[in-house]
Design a protein around this motif. Sequence first.
Motif, mmCIF file in Angstrom:
data_model
loop_
_atom_site.group_PDB
_atom_site.id
_atom_site.type_symbol
_atom_site.label_atom_id
_atom_site.label_comp_id
_atom_site.label_asym_id
_atom_site.label_seq_id
_atom_site.Cartn_x
_atom_site.Cartn_y
_atom_site.Cartn_z
ATOM 1 N N LEU A 1 0.823 -1.215 0.000
ATOM 2 C CA LEU A 1 0.000 0.000 0.000
ATOM 3 C C LEU A 1 0.856 1.263 0.000
ATOM 4 O O LEU A 1 0.506 2.261 -0.644
ATOM 5 C CB LEU A 1 -0.942 -0.012 1.201
ATOM 6 C CG LEU A 1 -2.030 -1.104 1.170
ATOM 7 C CD1 LEU A 1 -2.906 -1.019 2.406
ATOM 8 C CD2 LEU A 1 -2.877 -1.011 -0.100
ATOM 9 N N HIS B 1 -12.305 3.287 -2.677
ATOM 10 C CA HIS B 1 -11.454 2.159 -3.007
ATOM 11 C C HIS B 1 -12.353 0.978 -3.402
ATOM 12 O O HIS B 1 -13.443 0.791 -2.856
ATOM 13 C CB HIS B 1 -10.605 1.744 -1.807
ATOM 14 C CG HIS B 1 -9.630 2.793 -1.353
ATOM 15 N ND1 HIS B 1 -8.621 3.275 -2.160
ATOM 16 C CD2 HIS B 1 -9.515 3.437 -0.156
ATOM 17 C CE1 HIS B 1 -7.910 4.173 -1.476
ATOM 18 N NE2 HIS B 1 -8.441 4.292 -0.270
ATOM 19 N N ARG C 1 -8.480 -1.940 6.528
ATOM 20 C CA ARG C 1 -7.209 -1.213 6.402
ATOM 21 C C ARG C 1 -7.327 -0.034 5.440
ATOM 22 O O ARG C 1 -6.776 1.048 5.680
ATOM 23 C CB ARG C 1 -6.124 -2.184 5.926
ATOM 24 C CG ARG C 1 -4.726 -1.590 5.853
ATOM 25 C CD ARG C 1 -3.739 -2.641 5.334
ATOM 26 N NE ARG C 1 -3.557 -3.737 6.247
ATOM 27 C CZ ARG C 1 -2.578 -3.817 7.134
ATOM 28 N NH1 ARG C 1 -1.686 -2.837 7.223
ATOM 29 N NH2 ARG C 1 -2.460 -4.867 7.926
ATOM 30 N N LEU C 2 -8.042 -0.207 4.339
ATOM 31 C CA LEU C 2 -8.124 0.849 3.323
ATOM 32 C C LEU C 2 -8.948 2.049 3.783
ATOM 33 O O LEU C 2 -8.883 3.118 3.173
ATOM 34 C CB LEU C 2 -8.705 0.290 2.027
ATOM 35 C CG LEU C 2 -7.763 -0.588 1.196
ATOM 36 C CD1 LEU C 2 -8.495 -1.179 -0.001
ATOM 37 C CD2 LEU C 2 -6.551 0.211 0.730
ATOM 38 N N GLN C 3 -9.731 1.889 4.839
ATOM 39 C CA GLN C 3 -10.520 3.024 5.321
ATOM 40 C C GLN C 3 -9.636 4.154 5.844
ATOM 41 O O GLN C 3 -10.060 5.306 5.911
ATOM 42 C CB GLN C 3 -11.483 2.556 6.408
ATOM 43 C CG GLN C 3 -12.578 1.641 5.860
ATOM 44 C CD GLN C 3 -13.590 1.221 6.916
ATOM 45 O OE1 GLN C 3 -13.986 2.029 7.748
ATOM 46 N NE2 GLN C 3 -14.008 -0.033 6.864
ATOM 47 N N VAL D 1 -6.668 4.809 4.361
ATOM 48 C CA VAL D 1 -5.837 5.243 3.233
ATOM 49 C C VAL D 1 -6.609 6.323 2.476
ATOM 50 O O VAL D 1 -7.610 6.046 1.807
ATOM 51 C CB VAL D 1 -5.491 4.064 2.300
ATOM 52 C CG1 VAL D 1 -4.681 4.555 1.099
ATOM 53 C CG2 VAL D 1 -4.722 2.995 3.068
ATOM 54 N N PRO E 1 -14.404 1.611 1.585
ATOM 55 C CA PRO E 1 -14.092 0.779 0.414
ATOM 56 C C PRO E 1 -15.288 -0.082 0.018
ATOM 57 O O PRO E 1 -16.070 -0.520 0.864
ATOM 58 C CB PRO E 1 -12.922 -0.091 0.902
ATOM 59 C CG PRO E 1 -12.303 0.696 2.008
ATOM 60 C CD PRO E 1 -13.444 1.414 2.682
ATOM 61 N N GLN F 1 0.713 4.132 -2.808
ATOM 62 C CA GLN F 1 0.506 5.538 -2.454
ATOM 63 C C GLN F 1 1.613 6.417 -3.023
ATOM 64 O O GLN F 1 1.367 7.548 -3.461
ATOM 65 C CB GLN F 1 0.455 5.691 -0.932
ATOM 66 C CG GLN F 1 -0.845 5.216 -0.310
ATOM 67 C CD GLN F 1 -0.832 5.370 1.197
ATOM 68 O OE1 GLN F 1 -0.110 4.677 1.900
ATOM 69 N NE2 GLN F 1 -1.644 6.295 1.698
ATOM 70 N N LEU G 1 -8.479 -6.088 4.377
ATOM 71 C CA LEU G 1 -8.195 -4.998 3.444
ATOM 72 C C LEU G 1 -9.280 -3.923 3.522
ATOM 73 O O LEU G 1 -8.994 -2.724 3.459
ATOM 74 C CB LEU G 1 -8.116 -5.540 2.015
ATOM 75 C CG LEU G 1 -6.742 -5.794 1.415
ATOM 76 C CD1 LEU G 1 -6.893 -6.316 0.001
ATOM 77 C CD2 LEU G 1 -5.886 -4.537 1.436
ATOM 78 N N HIS G 2 -10.526 -4.360 3.632
ATOM 79 C CA HIS G 2 -11.643 -3.411 3.723
ATOM 80 C C HIS G 2 -11.452 -2.489 4.920
ATOM 81 O O HIS G 2 -11.670 -1.270 4.848
ATOM 82 C CB HIS G 2 -12.959 -4.183 3.843
ATOM 83 C CG HIS G 2 -14.174 -3.324 3.897
ATOM 84 N ND1 HIS G 2 -14.716 -2.878 5.092
ATOM 85 C CD2 HIS G 2 -14.958 -2.812 2.909
ATOM 86 C CE1 HIS G 2 -15.780 -2.142 4.825
ATOM 87 N NE2 HIS G 2 -15.958 -2.086 3.518
#
Length: 541
Positions: free
Chosen positions: A203, A249, A237-239, A241, A342, A207, A234-235
């Motif tokens: 990630l 995402h 974690r991406l919140q 990002v 996401p 980025q 991942l769902h």
Amino acid sequence: MPTQETIYDVIGLGFGPANLAVAGVFVERAGRSLAVPLSKVLFIERQEGFGWHPGMLLPGARMQISFLKDLATLRSPQSEITFVSYLHSQNRLLDFINRGSNFPTRKEYSDYLAWAARFVQGKGVTVVYGENVVGVCKKDTKTIEIQSTVLSTGKRVVRLTKNLIISPGGEPRIPKPLESIQDQLMGRIIHSSTYLMSVEVLLKSLQGENFLGRPFRIAVIGSGQSAAEVILELHSRLQSVTHTSEDNHTLDMIIRKGSLKPSDDSPFSNEIFNPDDTDIVFGLRSSSGRHRIRKEYANTNYGVVNHQTLEQEAQLYEILYEQKLDDGIYKRTGSLVPEKIPRINILPYSEILSADVHNLEGRRASGNERPGPISVTVQHTLTHQVYQKVYDAVICATGYERKRTQEDVRLDVETGPEERGMAGELLTSESVDHIADDEGNSGGGTTTTGPSTPITPQSSVEDHFPKRQKTVHISRAYRLLPKSQDPNECLEARIYVQGVAEETHGLSDTLLSVAGVRAGEIVDDICADLNDVGLAAPRAL
């Protein structure tokens, strides 16, 4: 010059749960008559230290087997390496009882296994870490030569043994279209086995290249427990990002089936993993009968997801339902969800046909260019519609395989006066160059990720057994049987295998459920003909 060691009574290749359970049996029987001296027992492990699926020790992930199906309890409840002994040693036994669940977290079970590994080593079992086995061959009728390389120095080591126990792990399976471009992508195609060690670096890399601040598009391939857990992690974690686009995402779950299927963990189905069922499966004379059993109970372990992951609040199905709710509100009111959460899409009946690497400008990348997006060609297996998807990264939760172990050898039925071998898959001496964690991920057998030993996803018997294969035989005690009856050719040294005889011994062979019982059976067979000096006497077949 290679360094030659003493002749060992037992050498084990790999030191995951299966051979760890074997080491525990040797420790328990040390000092008894007809016991193998611990100084003559050695295990060789490629990893630099003990580890059990570190890439999938996700927060909160639980095992799917009872804590009583540990390394020893079903064989010997009074053993010093039971899970209860571990809890007592850590002063957590009462806390575990108060917790009200028979299922440890994967993190705790991993710590238990590491504790047991330290325990047996402290009792005198030698484990050599950081060595890669590069050759196994017959030295003479009574000994087998093991050649290994010290990974840190390149030094070649040669050891001799009277008994060899091979407990290999599977190798991460990457779909062929993606495998062909993996080396060009600088870590943007990863396998779930390395997820935790790779995802943060992945990630950050994305980025760093995301100059436009757009949301990421990531595919997760697979329909089993690992795929579901990865996409949920991942769902979450991406919140955190951030990006500047109004879009979210996107996480696409690409599956061959029509939907995610729950695992069958009912009490009656779980009886297929009972040690007694190994006798039933092995005793069948018909390979079609054994295949029928494996097919009937495949949904206990292969390509399925624990129902709690599918249904519990804040889990996968709930997330998908919440997305539909937000879509309905937006369609009716035009109001977007304020948080940039996401989005998960499940693409059913989908087969990946090919994959290409693009450069950052969107053109197919040459060998010298920095890679950009991954273009994947997907076909709907029912309608045969073909379409393109573009992703920043792909995570393959596609299981494990022993392709090299299955290309050259198959087991077949042979009935003799003392031993019987049954049809199945096996590995050759050429295939032990990769010895990894042998039992590692799950099912009616282990964690919430699938098979205990990483295993090849199911396929047809023809796929596993091309015509050029040789035939070998295996006993009920997991020992390979010499085919020749000529005493001048017969190998008196014994070779045992763990985790590769599902075809002959049933579904539980790749799982943790029978690890303790199987270890006892193997050690019993090794010790059966020991003489007073503690040396293995020849045994006629």
